[in-house]
Design a protein around this motif. Structure first.
Motif, mmCIF file in Angstrom:
data_model
loop_
_atom_site.group_PDB
_atom_site.id
_atom_site.type_symbol
_atom_site.label_atom_id
_atom_site.label_comp_id
_atom_site.label_asym_id
_atom_site.label_seq_id
_atom_site.Cartn_x
_atom_site.Cartn_y
_atom_site.Cartn_z
ATOM 1 N N LEU A 1 4.752 1.990 1.640
ATOM 2 C CA LEU A 1 5.895 2.491 0.869
ATOM 3 C C LEU A 1 6.576 3.673 1.538
ATOM 4 O O LEU A 1 7.729 3.991 1.227
ATOM 5 C CB LEU A 1 5.444 2.876 -0.542
ATOM 6 C CG LEU A 1 5.013 1.708 -1.444
ATOM 7 C CD1 LEU A 1 4.424 2.223 -2.744
ATOM 8 C CD2 LEU A 1 6.185 0.779 -1.719
ATOM 9 N N ARG A 2 5.875 4.325 2.454
ATOM 10 C CA ARG A 2 6.477 5.468 3.169
ATOM 11 C C ARG A 2 7.353 5.011 4.342
ATOM 12 O O ARG A 2 8.027 5.829 4.963
ATOM 13 C CB ARG A 2 5.372 6.408 3.666
ATOM 14 C CG ARG A 2 4.686 7.182 2.542
ATOM 15 C CD ARG A 2 3.839 8.311 3.079
ATOM 16 N NE ARG A 2 2.648 7.826 3.743
ATOM 17 C CZ ARG A 2 1.469 7.646 3.149
ATOM 18 N NH1 ARG A 2 1.353 7.896 1.848
ATOM 19 N NH2 ARG A 2 0.421 7.209 3.815
ATOM 20 N N LYS A 3 7.332 3.714 4.652
ATOM 21 C CA LYS A 3 8.113 3.201 5.775
ATOM 22 C C LYS A 3 9.472 2.696 5.289
ATOM 23 O O LYS A 3 9.607 2.206 4.171
ATOM 24 C CB LYS A 3 7.355 2.060 6.461
ATOM 25 C CG LYS A 3 6.024 2.486 7.075
ATOM 26 C CD LYS A 3 5.320 1.303 7.720
ATOM 27 C CE LYS A 3 3.983 1.728 8.329
ATOM 28 N NZ LYS A 3 3.265 0.580 8.927
ATOM 29 N N ASP A 4 10.478 2.805 6.147
ATOM 30 C CA ASP A 4 11.840 2.404 5.787
ATOM 31 C C ASP A 4 11.913 0.936 5.383
ATOM 32 O O ASP A 4 12.668 0.557 4.486
ATOM 33 C CB ASP A 4 12.794 2.657 6.957
ATOM 34 C CG ASP A 4 13.063 4.136 7.156
ATOM 35 O OD1 ASP A 4 12.801 4.916 6.213
ATOM 36 O OD2 ASP A 4 13.514 4.525 8.247
ATOM 37 N N ASN B 1 8.216 -1.416 -4.779
ATOM 38 C CA ASN B 1 7.555 -0.476 -5.671
ATOM 39 C C ASN B 1 6.058 -0.731 -5.674
ATOM 40 O O ASN B 1 5.591 -1.799 -5.263
ATOM 41 C CB ASN B 1 8.079 -0.634 -7.116
ATOM 42 C CG ASN B 1 9.536 -0.249 -7.234
ATOM 43 O OD1 ASN B 1 10.014 0.633 -6.529
ATOM 44 N ND2 ASN B 1 10.258 -0.914 -8.122
ATOM 45 N N GLN B 2 5.316 0.280 -6.137
ATOM 46 C CA GLN B 2 3.878 0.096 -6.300
ATOM 47 C C GLN B 2 3.641 -1.104 -7.218
ATOM 48 O O GLN B 2 4.252 -1.227 -8.281
ATOM 49 C CB GLN B 2 3.257 1.342 -6.931
ATOM 50 C CG GLN B 2 1.734 1.341 -6.922
ATOM 51 C CD GLN B 2 1.179 1.608 -5.537
ATOM 52 O OE1 GLN B 2 1.611 2.532 -4.860
ATOM 53 N NE2 GLN B 2 0.223 0.809 -5.122
ATOM 54 N N ARG C 1 11.404 0.278 1.637
ATOM 55 C CA ARG C 1 12.110 1.192 0.742
ATOM 56 C C ARG C 1 12.461 0.520 -0.591
ATOM 57 O O ARG C 1 12.506 1.160 -1.632
ATOM 58 C CB ARG C 1 13.370 1.701 1.436
ATOM 59 C CG ARG C 1 14.096 2.803 0.685
ATOM 60 C CD ARG C 1 15.211 3.370 1.529
ATOM 61 N NE ARG C 1 14.712 4.037 2.723
ATOM 62 C CZ ARG C 1 15.490 4.441 3.720
ATOM 63 N NH1 ARG C 1 16.792 4.250 3.666
ATOM 64 N NH2 ARG C 1 14.964 5.043 4.777
ATOM 65 N N SER D 1 0.828 -1.199 0.000
ATOM 66 C CA SER D 1 0.000 0.000 0.000
ATOM 67 C C SER D 1 0.866 1.255 0.000
ATOM 68 O O SER D 1 2.049 1.200 0.370
ATOM 69 C CB SER D 1 -0.895 0.011 1.238
ATOM 70 O OG SER D 1 -0.117 0.176 2.409
ATOM 71 N N PRO D 2 0.301 2.397 -0.399
ATOM 72 C CA PRO D 2 1.070 3.652 -0.338
ATOM 73 C C PRO D 2 1.592 3.949 1.061
ATOM 74 O O PRO D 2 2.695 4.485 1.216
ATOM 75 C CB PRO D 2 0.045 4.700 -0.800
ATOM 76 C CG PRO D 2 -0.896 3.940 -1.687
ATOM 77 C CD PRO D 2 -1.005 2.583 -1.057
ATOM 78 N N ALA D 3 0.800 3.611 2.099
ATOM 79 C CA ALA D 3 1.252 3.848 3.477
ATOM 80 C C ALA D 3 2.491 3.009 3.792
ATOM 81 O O ALA D 3 3.412 3.471 4.476
ATOM 82 C CB ALA D 3 0.123 3.521 4.455
#
Length: 670
Positions: free
Chosen positions: A173-176, A182-183, A179, A169-171
């Motif tokens: 992908l914001r976590k280390d 990919n989507q 990293r 999820s996009p949420a």
């Protein structure tokens, strides 16, 4: 001064010239030699193809596949490339969808990944869709078929153990931690899939392919020199026995509860059943979101792993541990008896016992066999009131340390996510609860496994490993080897022996004999097996629920813990059947059948009727659904109240902001 100024001017000129040379050199290199940027510049002629590798396969202890892969094809789109001369009608015909559906899917893709990022347009094309698309691929600029592996479960068992995967999820992908994702990538969401994500996931591949003037893939660009090969995930082998797991799930059918079976010698988990369960194949494929919603809303909570998250008073299954503490503190000997006449009265109130005849607690073995409440309440008090401790607060802290060493009050560290640690109160907790004024009668129920103590079935099974091993255990775990390597560094925590060194071997021996008496002539005779010394303890646990502020007395939980054989044990087990009555009525038979199945790979013909009774029992009470409905209504009301409070707060804030603006305009502009 003029010379110094001229020197600085010369230095600055040299710096500017050098920077210009570096930039021009880099541009020259990129133009002539850097193939990666050539590929990006020639995107119309070069196809960048992402290949998702198969995840690692999961095998049981006998090499049987429990979790595999199945190849599917997703249709992905780069929306910006579809703006010019795109034949929407032809694509709709190939995919067998209408134009409104196309527009809806395109809008979803744009919202998800934007106009320039490649995003999934349609998941899991049917063979007919894939064939028609491939035939006309040159007409569909911006669209591409991507091969992907979805998980496949040959048998509908062990869902809460194996877990499932889902799209990042996009949420996330914001976590280390994510990293490198990919989507469009998939990740383990629960169970072993999540716990061993780095082992199972593999490495996606990037391949560059030349396209002809009809947009059809042709040859590898530059002979594959720029390609990054996909690397499949590593496979794992479990201690879990797929056949025993399936048998346990069948025994627990139409019941609420769990089974945990462990090999005491290794800490390897042989079976972990949480019931009701579900078919893990429901959480693969196009329907997974809809199926997840149904499972999530089910009142029986099939997604909840009761075996390591369910927290219960252990009831009489706690008594062997209470006995070990009393023996270790030398407040009793194996010959110690208590004159119980049907209840414990020493604390000014009656605590009932299931036996009233004299002599049923004449010594420790008899007290264990007959599960005398009075005996274990009393030896608990002897342990925490021991004179050498100075006071009950020091004594309770010592008892707490014993229980902590037995694996209670904290997560054991099993290789599954989200394990809970149960409940275990220390002195400071009782000081807070009773403002520092309490004594051993305040919490006397702990000695018989009630009150402020709760364990998970996993902890109960692990405590049986400690008794079976005479004082040590290995952290319970599922994975036996990674890529056939039992010494992989990721498994190091599970190879460490945890020793309860302060308790004498003789104490474990006498408690083991008492538990053998439970089966041979006590409350657990249902677990008796020919030619096997089964050591066990029954438990009947009071069960209450608070609904709308009212305490509801529900039917007792049936508990049973055991290990077998007594010498050189092969299996330790804990069974919990919620809302079902006495420990020997339901949990005991299920535990004995599991032990028999594991040790002999079959069930004796004279026990088939017992097996059928377990298979056919319908023990999920109607009030389960009533309580769940009441809780959902409560949660809904709380949520609505929070929403109303937020709206009110927002209105106040808006009013205050408007007032400040009005005052500023009045002061400065009027």
């Amino acid at each position: 001064m003029a010379i110094a100024a001229n020197s600085r001017e010369l230095v600055l000129k040299i710096i500017f010239v050098m920077v210009a040379i570096v930039i021009l050199s880099r541009l020259f290199f990129l133009q002539l030699f850097e193939d990666k940027y050539k590929v990006m510049a020639n995107d119309i002629a070069i196809l960048r193809k992402v290949v998702y590798p198969p995840r690692g396969v999961i095998y049981d202890r006998k090499g049987r596949v429990m979790l595999n892969n199945q190849v599917v094809y997703d249709l992905v789109v780069t929306p910006v490339e579809t703006r010019k001369n795109f034949d929407t009608a032809r694509l709709c015909e190939a995919l067998d969808i209408d134009v409104p559906a196309f527009e809806k899917l395109m809008k979803r893709a744009v919202n998800k990944g934007g106009w320039v990022r490649q995003t999934v347009f349609l998941e899991e094309l049917s063979p007919a869709q894939a064939a028609r698309f491939q035939e006309n691929i040159f007409l569909f600029n911006g669209f591409q078929m991507v091969e992907r592996n979805i998980r496949s479960y040959p048998n509908p068992n062990a869902a809460v153990v194996l877990g499932y995967i889902g799209e990042v999820s996009p949420a996330m992908l914001r976590k280390d931690r994510f990293r490198s994702y990919n989507q469009g990538d998939y990740v383990g969401i629960d169970g072993l899939e999540q716990q061993y994500e780095e082992v199972l996931r593999g490495q996606r591949g990037i391949y560059f392919v030349e396209k002809d003037n009809f947009n059809r893939p042709r040859d590898s660009y530059k002979g594959g020199m720029l390609d990054t090969p996909a690397q499949g995930g590593r496979s794992i082998e479990l201690y879990l026995d797929a056949e025993l797991q399936a048998y346990g799930e069948k025994l627990m059918g139409n019941k609420l509860g769990s089974i945990v079976a462990i090999d005491p010698e290794t800490g390897g988990i042989l079976a972990m059943v949480s019931s009701p369960s579900y078919d893990p194949n429901l959480l693969t494929g196009k329907e997974r979101s809809k199926n997840f919603g149904k499972l999530f809303m089910d009142a029986t909570k099939p997604l909840f792993n009761r075996a390591m998250k369910g927290s219960y008073n252990p009831g009489s299954t706690q008594k062997p541990l209470t006995a070990l503490v009393a023996l270790d503190e030398h407040v009793i000997t194996p010959a110690y008896g208590y004159p119980c006449s049907g209840g414990y009265y020493a604390c000014g109130k009656r605590i009932g016992c299931t036996h009233s005849g004299g002599g049923h607690a004449a010594n420790l073995r008899l007290a264990l066999a007959n599960s005398c409440n009075s005996y274990f309440c009393h030896i608990y008090r002897l342990s925490v009131d021991k004179r050498e401790f100075g006071n009950v607060k020091n004594g309770l802290h010592k008892f707490y340390q014993h229980m902590y060493d037995f694996g209670l009050g904290h997560p054991l560290g099993v290789d599954l996510p989200h394990e809970t640690g149960g409940t275990l109160f220390d002195t400071k907790d009782y000081d807070k609860m009773y403002n520092g004024s309490w004594n051993s009668c305040t919490n006397v129920f702990i000695g018989m496994g009630q009150g402020e103590i709760a364990s998970t079935p996993l902890q109960m099974a692990n405590s049986m490993c400690i008794i079976a091993n005479h004082g040590y255990y290995y952290t319970p775990h599922f994975v036996k080897s990674v890529a056939k390597n039992p010494r992989d560094p990721i498994l190091a925590p599970y190879l460490k022996k945890h020793e309860v060194t302060h308790i004498a071997d003789s104490a474990f021996a006498i408690v083991g004999l008492g538990m053998m008496d439970v089966v041979n002539k006590g409350t657990g005779t249902v677990a008796r097996l020919p030619d096997v010394e089964v050591c066990a303890k029954t438990g009947t646990v009071e069960n209450k629920a608070i609904v709308n502020g009212q305490v509801m007395k529900l039917q007792n939980h049936s508990m049973f813990v055991a290990f077998a054989p007594r010498v050189h044990p092969k299996i330790a087990i804990a069974v919990c059947v919620e809302n079902s009555g006495y420990g020997a009525t339901w949990a005991g038979p299920i535990a004995s059948l599991m032990i028999e199945k594991y040790l002999f790979d079959t069930v004796a013909s004279n026990r088939k009727s017992l097996e059928e009774r377990m298979f056919n029992a319908q023990l999920i009470p109607r009030y389960t659904y009533v309580i769940d409905s009441a809780r959902r209504l409560r949660d809904r009301l709380i949520w609505e109240r929070k929403v109303q409070q937020k709206r009110f707060a927002d209105s106040i804030r808006h009013y205050q902001d408007s007032l400040m603006i009005h005052q500023w305009i009045k002061k400065n502009l009027m």
